[in-house]
Design a protein around this motif. Structure first.
Motif, PDB file in Angstrom:
ATOM      1  N   SER A   1       0.849  -1.323   0.015  1.00 41.61           N
ATOM      2  CA  SER A   1       0.001  -0.172  -0.145  1.00 41.61           C
ATOM      3  C   SER A   1       0.946   1.326  -0.032  1.00 41.61           C
ATOM      4  CB  SER A   1      -0.880  -0.125   1.400  1.00 41.61           C
ATOM      5  OG  SER A   1      -1.579   1.046   1.252  1.00 41.61           O
ATOM      6  N   PHE A   2       1.813   1.162   0.793  1.00 42.84           N
ATOM      7  CA  PHE A   2       2.728   2.494   0.973  1.00 42.84           C
ATOM      8  C   PHE A   2       3.754   2.635  -0.350  1.00 42.84           C
ATOM      9  CE2 PHE A   2       6.864   4.175   2.109  1.00 42.84           C
ATOM     10  CZ  PHE A   2       6.855   5.322   2.573  1.00 42.84           C
TER      11      PHE A   2
ATOM     12  N   ASN B   1      -6.101   1.360  12.234  1.00 40.34           N
ATOM     13  CA  ASN B   1      -6.235   0.392  10.876  1.00 40.34           C
ATOM     14  C   ASN B   1      -7.633   0.641  10.281  1.00 40.34           C
ATOM     15  OD1 ASN B   1      -3.940  -2.132  12.131  1.00 40.34           O
ATOM     16  ND2 ASN B   1      -3.596  -0.327  10.752  1.00 40.34           N
ATOM     17  N   ILE B   2      -8.663   0.694  11.079  1.00 38.39           N
ATOM     18  CA  ILE B   2      -9.982   0.736  10.619  1.00 38.39           C
ATOM     19  C   ILE B   2     -10.391   2.052  10.056  1.00 38.39           C
ATOM     20  CG2 ILE B   2     -12.437   0.647  11.000  1.00 38.39           C
ATOM     21  CD1 ILE B   2     -11.788  -1.334  13.424  1.00 38.39           C
TER      22      ILE B   2
ATOM     23  N   GLY C   1      -8.529   1.858   6.975  1.00 40.61           N
ATOM     24  CA  GLY C   1      -9.168   0.899   5.937  1.00 40.61           C
ATOM     25  C   GLY C   1     -10.402   1.499   5.170  1.00 40.61           C
ATOM     26  N   ILE C   2     -11.148   2.288   5.846  1.00 44.16           N
ATOM     27  CA  ILE C   2     -12.282   2.952   5.438  1.00 44.16           C
ATOM     28  C   ILE C   2     -11.600   3.994   4.326  1.00 44.16           C
ATOM     29  CG2 ILE C   2     -14.162   4.804   5.617  1.00 44.16           C
ATOM     30  CD1 ILE C   2     -14.368   3.276   8.399  1.00 44.16           C
ATOM     31  N   LEU C   3     -10.723   4.718   4.760  1.00 45.13           N
ATOM     32  CA  LEU C   3     -10.155   5.857   3.556  1.00 45.13           C
ATOM     33  C   LEU C   3      -9.356   4.992   2.540  1.00 45.13           C
ATOM     34  CD1 LEU C   3      -7.901   8.157   5.956  1.00 45.13           C
ATOM     35  CD2 LEU C   3      -9.519   8.877   4.054  1.00 45.13           C
ATOM     36  N   ALA C   4      -8.886   3.761   2.797  1.00 45.53           N
ATOM     37  CA  ALA C   4      -8.366   3.008   1.678  1.00 45.53           C
ATOM     38  C   ALA C   4      -9.562   2.577   0.542  1.00 45.53           C
ATOM     39  CB  ALA C   4      -7.687   1.716   2.253  1.00 45.53           C
ATOM     40  N   LEU C   5     -10.667   2.178   1.203  1.00 45.33           N
ATOM     41  CA  LEU C   5     -11.810   1.872   0.381  1.00 45.33           C
ATOM     42  C   LEU C   5     -12.173   2.802  -0.540  1.00 45.33           C
ATOM     43  CD1 LEU C   5     -13.649  -0.402   2.934  1.00 45.33           C
ATOM     44  CD2 LEU C   5     -12.353  -1.211   0.824  1.00 45.33           C
ATOM     45  N   PHE C   6     -12.145   4.226   0.259  1.00 52.24           N
ATOM     46  CA  PHE C   6     -12.559   5.213  -0.765  1.00 52.24           C
ATOM     47  C   PHE C   6     -11.577   5.580  -1.882  1.00 52.24           C
ATOM     48  CE2 PHE C   6     -12.490   9.632  -1.681  1.00 52.24           C
ATOM     49  CZ  PHE C   6     -13.669  10.192  -2.016  1.00 52.24           C
TER      50      PHE C   6
ATOM     51  N   PHE D   1      -1.904   7.705   6.625  1.00 51.62           N
ATOM     52  CA  PHE D   1      -2.127   6.340   7.242  1.00 51.62           C
ATOM     53  C   PHE D   1      -1.188   5.482   6.869  1.00 51.62           C
ATOM     54  CE2 PHE D   1      -5.814   8.444   8.790  1.00 51.62           C
ATOM     55  CZ  PHE D   1      -6.432   7.838   9.806  1.00 51.62           C
ATOM     56  N   THR D   2      -1.095   5.224   5.287  1.00 52.08           N
ATOM     57  CA  THR D   2      -0.274   4.094   4.905  1.00 52.08           C
ATOM     58  C   THR D   2       1.202   4.113   5.260  1.00 52.08           C
ATOM     59  OG1 THR D   2       0.104   2.930   2.861  1.00 52.08           O
ATOM     60  CG2 THR D   2      -0.138   5.083   2.788  1.00 52.08           C
TER      61      THR D   2
END
Ligand code: SF4
Ligand code: SF4
Lengths: 267, 311
Positions: free
Chosen positions: B57-58, B149-150, B153-158, B113-114
Motif C-alpha cells: 500500500s505504501f 487500521n479501521i 481501511g475506510i479511507l483505503a476503500l474510498f 495512514f499508509t
C-alpha cells in the motif's frame, strides 16, 4: 445602442442565428482583441468552416450546418443553411465550475464565468465536464482557456469585441433581462410569420439553470450540436449514485474479506 | 439518466499518467483494506501477509502523487489542488461536489495512514528479527491500533473507488452514463491487491499461510467485479454508448481473463481446503504466479478500457 456596464448586474449575449450570415467577423474580432494566435490554417472540407471547433484559440466559432434538404420551400424561397456563432454559454449552473478542484473558475461581478489563468493548474477536469466542448488546454501556458466574455473590456465599460463587430446584430450584448425581452419579441415575430421551427435555447432555466449566452435557433438544439433539455445534466448529478455504488461494493468487499479471512479452527 | 444520452463534449485527454494513477491507487487502497482485514479478522498467522499488504500500500501510494503531478498542464501548481490562490479568497480548497478535489485530500490523508502502517510493519519485522525484546509488543497495538487500521481501511476503500466516481462526475460518454465505475474500480482494485499480496508471499515464507485465503478472497472480489461489469454494460447500453467500447475489445477481453483466472484459482483452493479452513500450502507455485500476473494485467486493462473507450 450604447450600454452602460455596471458591476453587480448580469450580462450576456443573445445570438439570433436566423440573421447570422456566416461572415466570421466575430471570430476575427475575438482573436484580435484577445491576442489569440489561432491554429495553423487547415482545409477541413467542412462547408465554409475552417475553424472547426471552439478551443483555446477559438473562443468564437461560426458553425455551418449545410445538410439541409436541397429543395424549394415555396416560390423563390429555398431552405437556408443553418449558421450559428457559438461561444461559451456562461451557464448559470456551470458544469466546469462544478468540478474545478482549484477554484480557478469563478463567477465575475458581471455574472459571467471566468478562468483565472494564474490559479488553473491544467488538470482538465473542466474539459471533461463542459457539455458544450468549449474549453481546451493552451499548449504554451498549460492552462485551460475559453471565452472570458471580454472581462477586461467589461471592466473598462466596453462591450465585447465579437458583438461589437457583428454586422447583422446576430450577436447582441447587454444586460440579461433586456436580452431576454428582445429574444421574446423576436421569437413572437418569427412565429407570427409562420417560422414555427424557431425556438429559444437557454433563455429559460431548462438547460443549466439558464445561459447568459443564449440563442434563437432555427432547428432542434441537437442539429447545432447542443444538448437538449433532457440531456443537459450537471456532472454532479452522478455524485450520489456513483458513491452509493462504491459504498455497496465496499460493504460487500469487506464481507467477502471477512468470509475468506475469518479464523476457522486452523490456528 | 437512462435516456439515450447525447454527448457533445471534448475528451479531457487523460491518458497514460492517469491510467497509471488509477492502477496504483486501486492497488494501494485495496492492499491497505486487505491488510487491515487480515490483521483484524484473520488468524495470528495472517499477520505476515497483512504486513506485505501495508508495504505494498505504501510503495504503490508513493507513485500516485508523482503521476498525478506529471499529468498537470503546470506541474509546479500541484498544490493549487489544496490551496485556493484566488486573490481575496485564499483558503484551503475543498469542493465536496468534485471527486477530484475530495480525492486529492483523500490521497493526502490516506498517505499519512499508509506511511504510519508501513512504518509500524517495518518496526515489527525488525523486532522479530532482532534478539532483544525491548519496547511494547506493538507500537500501534490495542484499541488505538485497531481504530487506526479501521480508519485507514475506510479511507483505503474510498481511495480505491473514488477514481471511478471521478470519471462519472463529468459529461463524457460512457463515464457519465453509469454509476458503476466506483464499485467496479474498487472490486478490481481489491482483486488486484489480493493477487499482488499472493504473489509476494513467494518472497516471505511466513506469509504462505494466507495464500489459500487470499485466493479465496480474490475469487469473491472477482465475482463482485463480474456482476458490476455486467451492470456497467447494461447501463451504458441503455444510454446508447456501449458501441464505443468495441474498438477496445482486446482490453475488455484481458480484463475478463483476469477475472476468469482468479475465479479458477479460487475454486481450486476452496476445493482442497481442509475442514473449514483454507488450504495450507507450502509455497506460492507457478500457478499462483501466472494467476496473479493475469489478474494484475486484467486490473490495468479494465482501467485502460474504461479510460480509452470514452476518449
Ligand atoms: S459553456 Fe462550458 S465552459 Fe462555458 S460556462 Fe458552461 S460549462 Fe463552463
Ligand atoms: S484545468 Fe484549470 S480551470 Fe479546468 S478544472 Fe483544472 S484547475 Fe480548474
Amino acid at each position: 445602442m450604447a450600454t452602460t456596464i455596471k458591476p453587480g448586474e448580469s450580462y450576456g449575449f443573445f445570438t439570433d442565428t436566423s440573421i447570422c450570415i456566416g461572415c466570421k467577423a466575430c471570430e476575427v474580432a475575438c482573436k484580435e482583441w484577445n491576442q489569440l494566435e489561432g491554429h495553423d490554417g487547415k482545409f477541413l472540407a467542412d462547408s465554409f468552416d475552417n475553424t472547426g471547433q471552439l478551443d483555446d484559440q477559438n473562443w468564437r466559432h461560426v458553425k455551418f450546418i449545410d445538410n439541409v434538404p436541397d429543395q424549394t420551400v415555396d416560390a423563390g424561397n429555398g431552405k437556408a443553411w443553418l449558421m450559428m456563432s457559438d461561444v461559451c454559454k456562461h451557464c448559470k449552473h456551470a458544469s466546469c465550475m462544478d468540478v474545478c478542484p482549484t477554484g480557478a473558475i469563478i463567477r465575475t461581478e458581471f455574472n459571467t464565468v471566468f478562468i483565472q489563468q494564474d490559479a488553473c493548474n491544467g488538470c482538465r477536469n473542466c474539459i471533461a465536464a463542459c457539455p458544450y466542448s468549449v474549453i481546451s488546454i493552451n499548449q504554451k501556458t498549460g492552462t485551460a482557456h475559453k471565452c472570458t466574455l471580454c472581462y477586461d473590456r467589461l471592466q473598462g465599460g466596453l462591450e465585447p469585441a465579437c458583438s461589437k463587430a457583428c454586422p447583422t446584430q446576430s450577436i447582441q450584448f447587454g444586460p440579461l433581462a433586456d436580452l431576454q425581452k428582445a429574444a421574446d419579441v423576436r421569437l413572437a415575430a418569427l412565429h407570427s410569420q409562420g417560422v414555427t421551427q424557431a425556438e429559444l435555447y437557454g433563455r429559460d432555466d431548462k438547460v443549466y439553470g439558464g445561459l447568459n449566452a443564449f440563442f434563437l435557433l432555427m432547428d432542434k438544439p441537437e442539429a447545432y450540436g447542443l444538448p437538449n433539455a433532457d440531456n443537459a445534466g450537471l456532472p454532479s448529478r452522478n455524485n450520489v449514485g456513483g458513491y452509493i455504488g462504491a459504498l455497496v461494493t465496499a460493504v460487500l468487499g469487506v464481507i467477502a474479506g471477512i468470509v475468506a479471512f475469518r479464523r476457522r479452527g486452523t490456528s | 439518466m437512462y435516456l439515450a444520452a447525447e454527448h457533445f463534449v471534448r475528451a479531457p485527454g487523460w491518458t497514460w499518467y492517469i491510467l497509471g494513477y488509477f492502477f496504483f491507487a486501486g492497488l494501494s487502497g485495496g492492499s491497505y483494506a486487505l491488510a487491515t482485514l487480515l490483521r483484524l479478522v484473520g488468524d495470528a498467522r495472517d499477520e505476515a501477509a497483512a504486513r506485505i499488504g501495508f508495504y505494498v500500500s505504501f510503495l504503490t501510494l508513493l507513485v500516485c502523487p508523482v503521476l498525478l503531478t506529471a499529468d498537470l498542464g503546470v506541474w509546479t501548481r500541484f498544490w493549487h489542488m489544496l490551496v485556493n490562490v484566488t486573490p481575496g479568497d485564499s483558503s484551503l480548497n475543498f469542493t465536496y461536489g468534485s471527486p477530484m478535489s475530495v480525492g486529492v485530500w483523500a490521497l493526502f490523508v490516506f498517505g499519512l495512514f499508509t506511511t504510519v502502517s508501513a512504518l509500524e510493519a517495518f518496526v515489527l519485522d525488525r523486532r522479530a528479527r532482532s534478539t532483544s525484546s525491548d519496547g511494547p509488543a506493538r507500537p500501534l497495538g490495542g484499541v488505538l491500533g485497531r481504530g487506526f487500521n479501521i480508519a485507514g481501511g475506510i479511507l483505503a476503500l474510498f481511495f480505491a473507488s473514488y477514481t471511478g466516481v471521478l470519471l462519472s462526475v463529468s459529461n463524457q460518454p460512457i463515464w457519465s452514463d453509469t454509476w458503476m465505475l466506483g464499485g467496479l474500480f474498487l472490486a478490481s482494485g481489491l482483486s488486484g491487491s489480493a493477487a499482488l499480496i499472493t504473489l509476494l508471499t513467494r518472497y516471505r515464507a511466513d506469509a504462505v499461510f494466507s495464500l489459500g485465503r487470499l485466493h479465496e478472497a480474490d475469487g469473491y472480489f472477482s465475482i463482485l467485479e463480474l456482476v458490476l461489469l455486467v451492470a456497467f454494460f447494461v447501463t451504458i447500453a441503455a444510454a446508447g454508448t456501449a458501441g464505443r467500447t468495441l474498438p477496445w475489445l482486446p482490453l475488455w477481453v484481458l480484463a475478463l481473463a483476469g477475472i476468469g483466472s482468479s475465479l479458477v484459482a479460487a475454486r481450486g483452493h476452496m476445493r482442497i481446503r481442509p475442514s473449514g479452513g483454507s488450504a495450507v500450502i507450502a509455497r506460492a507455485g507457478t500457478d499462483t504466479l501466472v494467476v496473479s500476473l493475469l489478474v494484475l494485467v486484467g486490473v490495468l486493462a479494465l482501467r485502460a478500457a474504461v479510460i480509452f473507450s470514452a476518449q
